[in-house]
Enzyme design. Sequence first.
Site, short mmCIF file in Angstrom:
data_model
loop_
_atom_site.label_atom_id
_atom_site.label_comp_id
_atom_site.label_asym_id
_atom_site.label_seq_id
_atom_site.Cartn_x
_atom_site.Cartn_y
_atom_site.Cartn_z
N HIS A 45 0.86 -1.20 0.00
CA HIS A 45 0.00 0.00 0.00
C HIS A 45 0.89 1.23 0.00
CE1 HIS A 45 -3.83 2.05 1.83
NE2 HIS A 45 -3.10 2.93 1.15
N HIS B 268 1.33 4.90 -2.33
CA HIS B 268 0.97 5.80 -3.43
C HIS B 268 2.26 6.48 -3.90
CE1 HIS B 268 -3.36 5.54 -2.38
NE2 HIS B 268 -2.88 5.34 -1.16
N GLU C 198 -11.28 3.26 6.13
CA GLU C 198 -10.18 4.09 6.67
C GLU C 198 -10.83 5.15 7.55
OE1 GLU C 198 -8.17 6.50 3.72
OE2 GLU C 198 -6.52 7.02 5.06
N ASP D 224 1.90 3.92 2.83
CA ASP D 224 0.87 4.80 2.28
C ASP D 224 1.46 5.99 1.50
OD1 ASP D 224 -1.75 5.41 1.68
OD2 ASP D 224 -2.31 6.08 3.68
N1 HPA Z 1 -6.61 7.33 1.52
C1 HPA Z 1 -7.28 7.69 0.44
N2 HPA Z 1 -6.70 8.20 -0.63
C2 HPA Z 1 -5.38 8.35 -0.62
C3 HPA Z 1 -4.63 8.00 0.48
C4 HPA Z 1 -5.28 7.45 1.60
O1 HPA Z 1 -4.70 7.09 2.65
N3 HPA Z 1 -3.35 8.28 0.17
C5 HPA Z 1 -3.33 8.77 -1.09
N4 HPA Z 1 -4.57 8.82 -1.56
ZN ZN Z 2 -3.71 4.84 0.63
#
Ligand code: HPA
Ligand code: ZN
Length: 335
Positions: free
Chosen positions: A14, A16, A197, A275
């Site tokens: 996970h 980005h 989340e 993340d």
């Molecule tokens: N959540 C949702 N969208 C996102 C996140 C996240 O933690 N990080 C980058 N885009």
């Molecule tokens: Zn994310």
Amino acid sequence: MKEFIQSLPKVELHLHIEGTLEPELMFELAKRNKVDIPFNSVTEVRDAYNFHNLQSFLDIYFQGANVLIHEQDFFELTWAYLLRCKEDNVLHTEVFFDPQAHTERGISFDTVINGIHRALVKAATELNISSKLIMCFLRHLDEVSAFETLAQAQTHKDKIIAVGLDSTEIGNPAGKFERVFNQALEQGFLTVAHAGEEGAASNIYEALNLLKITRIDHGVRCTDDNELVKQLVTERTPLTVCPLSNIKLKVFERMEQHNIVSLLRKGVCVTINSDDPAYFGGYMTDNFLAVNNALPMNKTEIGQFTLNAIEASFISQSEKQRLTIATQSYIDQHQ
Ligand code: HPA
Ligand code: ZN
């Protein structure tokens, strides 16, 4: 324990890629590409990284991505992340990218994916790090835009293993993308989605049932529903949990209150991930250390996070077996 964690083989599921943009590179690219950014120094950028929820982070995250213009920019961004992976002994990584964050600004899909992919290929040979690429749809945008993005991906199907769903969870239910995900599944993509989340446990059910996802990104709100936790244990549905992100975005107030270790002990296939490490204050090792400092574990438990990530990854059975043996022997040798 610090040395054990630092050298432990790791698998990241996970991440980005736009969230690995460190302020130093942001400044360099802003200058090179003549893009205005509302900061005067690296310190000013870091000071702005005080988030009170997901949306306050996303505003800054999309603003940062504006400095990425050329294929070389995407290459350098990805390469910098892969070098950090090497330091943390990450052996395999499954990387998200947000094409719409760039195509909306007039950058072509090809520019984005070619830059990222070139770095991933180089890492396989020069750093011995394997990878997969996951294309995320931005859930605050509409279904039409997601379908357009899926169409743009057709000539790059060999580079993309799965589609995902990120950005603002509340107010953008999984159902909005059911038809896009169905088409992606028919085309042979695997599916994942951010769910639970900030949003409720019911969002996790929805993502599982409507989008046919094979793993849940975050998913920490599952503990609001005991039946759901039982289902996750029975079906070994993986959660890609991001501990430092959860604290920065106030999903949990303090790491001591995080449910990741209790989920691990219940038998849920939880994993540790970073993340958006440039924004949340840490890469893989930092996330492992932060969890273990607040919620001490034994070495077998810490190692289980990697074994879970191998199980949950999108690599072949033989690759899984190879990584499992390497990880298990590391754990056994350090008891
Ligand atoms: N959540 C949702 N969208 C996102 C996140 C996240 O933690 N990080 C980058 N885009
Ligand atoms: Zn994310």
